[in-house]
Write an enzyme that holds these catalytic residues in place. Structure first.
Site, short mmCIF file in Angstrom:
data_model
loop_
_atom_site.label_atom_id
_atom_site.label_comp_id
_atom_site.label_asym_id
_atom_site.label_seq_id
_atom_site.Cartn_x
_atom_site.Cartn_y
_atom_site.Cartn_z
N ASP A 1 -15.53 12.34 22.20
CA ASP A 1 -15.75 12.50 23.14
C ASP A 1 -17.31 12.16 22.98
O ASP A 1 -17.61 11.06 22.28
CB ASP A 1 -16.34 13.86 23.45
CG ASP A 1 -15.30 15.15 22.93
OD1 ASP A 1 -14.44 15.03 24.00
OD2 ASP A 1 -15.56 15.05 21.81
N LYS B 1 -16.09 12.78 29.12
CA LYS B 1 -16.53 12.70 30.28
C LYS B 1 -17.50 11.00 30.67
O LYS B 1 -18.11 10.78 30.17
CB LYS B 1 -17.76 14.00 31.14
CG LYS B 1 -16.97 14.83 31.75
CD LYS B 1 -18.37 16.01 31.86
CE LYS B 1 -18.49 16.35 31.02
NZ LYS B 1 -18.69 18.11 31.44
N MET C 1 -25.70 25.65 25.14
CA MET C 1 -25.33 25.44 26.41
C MET C 1 -25.99 26.32 27.37
O MET C 1 -25.41 27.35 28.30
CB MET C 1 -23.80 25.53 26.30
CG MET C 1 -23.04 24.52 25.92
SD MET C 1 -20.92 24.43 26.55
CE MET C 1 -20.84 25.87 24.50
N1 SAH Z 1 -19.53 22.25 18.69
C1 SAH Z 1 -21.09 22.19 18.90
C2 SAH Z 1 -21.69 22.48 19.81
C3 SAH Z 1 -20.65 21.84 21.30
S1 SAH Z 1 -21.48 22.58 22.79
C4 SAH Z 1 -22.16 21.59 17.64
O1 SAH Z 1 -21.25 22.30 16.55
O2 SAH Z 1 -23.45 21.82 17.76
C5 SAH Z 1 -22.75 21.39 23.06
C6 SAH Z 1 -24.21 22.67 23.52
O3 SAH Z 1 -24.40 22.02 21.78
C7 SAH Z 1 -25.47 21.75 24.33
O4 SAH Z 1 -25.36 22.42 25.45
C8 SAH Z 1 -26.59 21.96 23.05
O5 SAH Z 1 -26.67 23.48 23.81
C9 SAH Z 1 -25.94 22.33 22.06
N2 SAH Z 1 -26.55 20.74 20.74
C10 SAH Z 1 -25.26 19.97 21.36
N3 SAH Z 1 -26.02 18.75 20.50
C11 SAH Z 1 -27.22 18.73 19.93
C12 SAH Z 1 -29.12 18.14 19.65
N4 SAH Z 1 -28.95 17.44 19.64
N5 SAH Z 1 -30.11 19.89 19.72
C13 SAH Z 1 -29.73 20.48 20.99
N6 SAH Z 1 -29.01 20.81 21.18
C14 SAH Z 1 -27.26 20.30 21.32
#
Ligand code: SAH
Length: 516
Positions: free
Chosen positions: A37, A59, A174
Site C-alpha cells: 500500500d 489509495k 490514527m
Molecule cells: N501497522 C502500522 C500501523 C498502521 S495504522 C504500524 O505497526 O505502525 C496507521 C497509523 O500508524 C497512522 O495513522 C499513525 O498513527 C501511525 N503511523 C504510521 N507510521 C507513522 C510514522 N512514521 N510516524 C508516526 N505515526 C505513524
C-alpha cells in the site's frame, strides 16, 4: 497449481529504510511479486528485483484503496501460480494492519506463509522523540490504541474513559482526527489535565516533527504546530521524562529542505551526507533516461546472442533495460549463453550482479576508454565478436577503439536515450514550488545553467520559502554570477566534505531557533 508458492507478510517499519529487518530485506530482494500500500518510503522498492511484479493496492488520487478481499485474492492467486509473494505493510503487519485477516484467508486456501514483524510506529515514534515508553517509577504498562479516524475501518469505538485511570503509557494510532473526543473522554474518566502528551508526525523520516503539551493544552498546541496525520499520540508521565538532547530532531541540518540539482541519474554521495546530518534532500534531476531502442534490432541480436564472446555494459541504465527486455523474450537466463561480461565501473557491475552473473572485467579507471584498453590488452579481441549495450551518448569512442585498435567485430545495441527532464510535469519540481526550500546546492556550472533554463518551473509559490543558492567552487560561482543569481556561500574548498560542513555553518549563522 505449483507447490512452491508462498506469501510473506512483512513489516516495512515506520519509514526509515534502515529500520526494516534483515529478513525483510532478504525477502524483498528475492520476491517475484510485491504487493504494497502507500509506503512512507519508496526506497524499499528499490531493493526488489528488476523483473519483480509490483502491485500497488493503496489509495491514490481519486480512487479508494482496493477492497480487502481483492487484496487477499491477489495474494492467493499469485501464490497458487507458484510465486514468492511479499505483502509489505507499514510498521508491523499485526498492529492495526489487518494482517490477521490476510493470514486467515491464506489458511483457508492452504497457502503457506511466513510473518516478518516490523518496528511499529509507537516504538519508532517514542525512540525518535526520546520518550521511554516504560519507566520503573512512572509507568509499568504500555497500551496500543486506535483512534480510528479512518472512515474505511469499522472497528469498535473505544471508550477512552476506561484508560484514564491507570499509571501506564497510552500510544494512540490514527488519533489525530479524533483527538478532541479522546482528550474529552480521558478527562471525563478522571485523567489529570497536567498529564504530559507528545505527538510525533512522520516519525523516523527527515520530515519528522513533534509537539509536546498536556491533556489540557494539547489541542491548541497541536493546532499551533500545524502537525497532522500520520502521527502517533503518546500520553503519560513518561512523556515528561523524555531525553533532553533531541538526538534525531536536533541534528544540525534537521528540518532543512535542501535541493540538490543532478546532472546524471545516479543518487549522489552529497545527498547521503546531507541526510545523515538530518536534512530533507530533494534531488532535482535535469536529465532523464528513457527507453529508446529498435525492437527489430533487439530481437535479431537476442536470437544470435550466442555468437558474442564478450558483452560490454557501459552503464547501469543499460543493464536494467537489457535485462528487462531479455526477460520478456526468454524465461531462462541460460539463453544468454556462456559469454563473458565487462562493466564500465562498479555501479554497472553491481546492477549486473543482481542477476547472479559474475562480471569478468571492470577497468581500474571507470571510463569507456580504460575499459576498451584493458579488454584489448588483457584479452586480445582480434576477430572476436563483441556486443556493446549502451545509450545514445558517448559510445563512438569505445566502439571505435575496439574496432580499430582491437580489431574486434563489434555490434552496438542502443537501449535508452538521455534527454532533458520536463520539469513542468515533474512531481519533484511541483513539490519545490508548493513547499519551497531553504537552500539549493549547485555542484557544477552545467546544473546552474539547467536550473536557470527551467527556473520558471522552480519558483516558490507565495507563502513557500524561497531558497538561497550555494556554490561548490569558483567556476560554479562564476556561472551563478553571470546568470544574476546571488550566492549565499561558496564552499571553502571544492570537496563534498567542505561543502556539507559549510552548509551546516551557513544554517547556524542564519537560522532562528527551531520552529516547533
Ligand atoms: N501497522 C502500522 C500501523 C498502521 S495504522 C504500524 O505497526 O505502525 C496507521 C497509523 O500508524 C497512522 O495513522 C499513525 O498513527 C501511525 N503511523 C504510521 N507510521 C507513522 C510514522 N512514521 N510516524 C508516526 N505515526 C505513524
Amino acid at each position: 497449481m505449483s507447490e512452491n508458492g508462498k506469501v510473506y507478510l512483512i513489516g516495512a517499519g515506520p519509514g526509515d529504510p534502515g529500520l526494516v529487518t534483515v529478513r525483510a530485506r532478504e525477502l524483498l530482494e528475492s520476491a517475484d511479486v510485491i504487493v504494497y500500500d502507500y509506503l512512507a518510503n519508496n526506497k524499499l522498492l528499490e531493493w526488489t528485483r528488476p523483473d519483480a511484479e509490483k502491485v500497488y493496492v493503496g489509495k491514490s488520487a481519486g480512487r479508494h484503496s482496493i477492497p480487502q478481499d481483492e487484496i487477499e485474492e491477489i495474494l492467493v492467486e499469485r501464490a497458487q501460480k507458484g510465486l514468492q509473494v511479499v505483502r509489505l505493510k507499514g510498521g508491523d503487519p499485526f498492529v492495526f494492519g489487518r494482517g490477521g485477516e490476510e493470514v486467515r484467508e491464506l489458511e483457508m486456501d492452504q497457502i503457506p506463509y511466513e510473518i516478518v514483524p516490523g518496528v511499529t510506529a509507537a516504538l519508532a515514534s517514542a525512540a525518535y522523540a526520546g520518550i521511554p515508553l516504560s519507566h520503573r517509577d512512572y509507568s509499568s504498562s504500555i497500551t496500543f490504541l486506535t483512534g480510528h479516524e479512518n472512515p474505511e475501518k469499522h472497528e469498535l469505538h473505544i471508550d477512552f474513559r476506561n484508560y484514564a485511570k491507570g499509571k501506564g503509557t497510552l500510544c494512540v494510532y490514527m488519533g489525530i482526527g479524533q483527538l478532541p473526543r479522546i482528550v474529552a473522554e480521558l478527562k471525563e474518566g478522571g485523567m489529570n489535565g497536567t498529564t504530559p502528551v507528545g505527538i510525533i508526525e512522520w516519525a523516523t523520516l527527515n520530515r519528522q516533527r513533534s509537539v509536546f503539551g498536556t491533556i489540557d493544552s494539547i489541542l491548541s498546541d497541536l493546532e499551533a504546530s500545524g502537525i497532522g496525520a500520520p502521527a502517533m499520540v503518546i500520553i503519560g508521565e513518561v512523556v515528561g521524562k523524555r531525553a533532553k538532547t533531541e538526538w534525531f530532531e536536533g541534528r544540525p541540518l534537521f528540518g532543512k529542505r535542501i535541493v540538490v540539482p543532478r546532472a546524471r541519474q545516479q543518487a549522489g554521495e552529497l545527498t547521503r551526507m546531507l541526510e545523515e546530518n538530518g536534512a530533507e534532500v530533494i534531488e532535482l534531476p535535469f536529465i532523464e533516461i528513457v527507453p529508446a531502442f529498435d525492437a527489430k534490432l533487439v530481437s535479431e541480436i537476442f536470437a544470435g546472442i550466442a555468437v558474442y564472446e564478450w558483452i560490454i555494459f557501459t552503464s547501469a541504465n543499460g543493464v536494467r533495460q537489457f535485462f528487462e527486455l531479455f526477460y520478456k523474450a526468454y524465461e531462462d537466463i541460460r539463453c544468454l549463453g556462456p559469454m563473458r561480461v565487462a562493466a564500465v565501473g562498479a555501479a554497472t557491475a553491481r546492477e549486473i550482479e543482481k542477476h547472479r552473473i559474475k562480471v569478468d572485467l571492470i577497468p581500474k579507471k571507470a571510463n569507456a576508454d580504460a575499459l576498451a584498453e584493458e579488454l584489448i590488452e588483457q584479452e586480445g579481441l582480434e576477430g572476436i565478436q563483441v556486443l556493446v549495450v549502451t545509450g545514445n551518448l558517448n559510445r563512438e569512442g569505445l566502439v571505435n577503439t575496439l574496432e580499430t585498435e582491437g580489431r574486434a567485430i563489434v555490434d552496438t545495441l542502443p537501449l535508452y536515450a538521455t534527454r532533458k527532464a520536463k520539469l513542468a510535469e515533474d512531481p519533484v519540481a511541483t513539490d519545490i514550488r508548493k513547499r519551497g526550500a531553504d537552500l539549493v546546492l549547485f555542484t557544477s556550472s552545467s546544473t546552474v545553467r539547467s536550473y536557470v533554463e527551467q527556473s520558471k518551473y522552480l519558483q516558490a509559490e507565495p507563502g513557500a520559502s524561497k531558497a538561497a543558492y550555494a556554490s561548490i567552487g569558483p567556476q560554479t560561482s562564476k556561472t551563478l554570477k553571470e546568470n544574476g543569481l546571488d550566492i549565499a556561500f561558496e564552499a571553502s574548498e571544492s570537496s563534498l566534505d567542505h561543502y556539507v560542513k559549510d552548509t551546516i555553518s551557513f544554517f547556524k549563522q542564519t537560522t532562528d531557533p527551531k520552529q516547533h
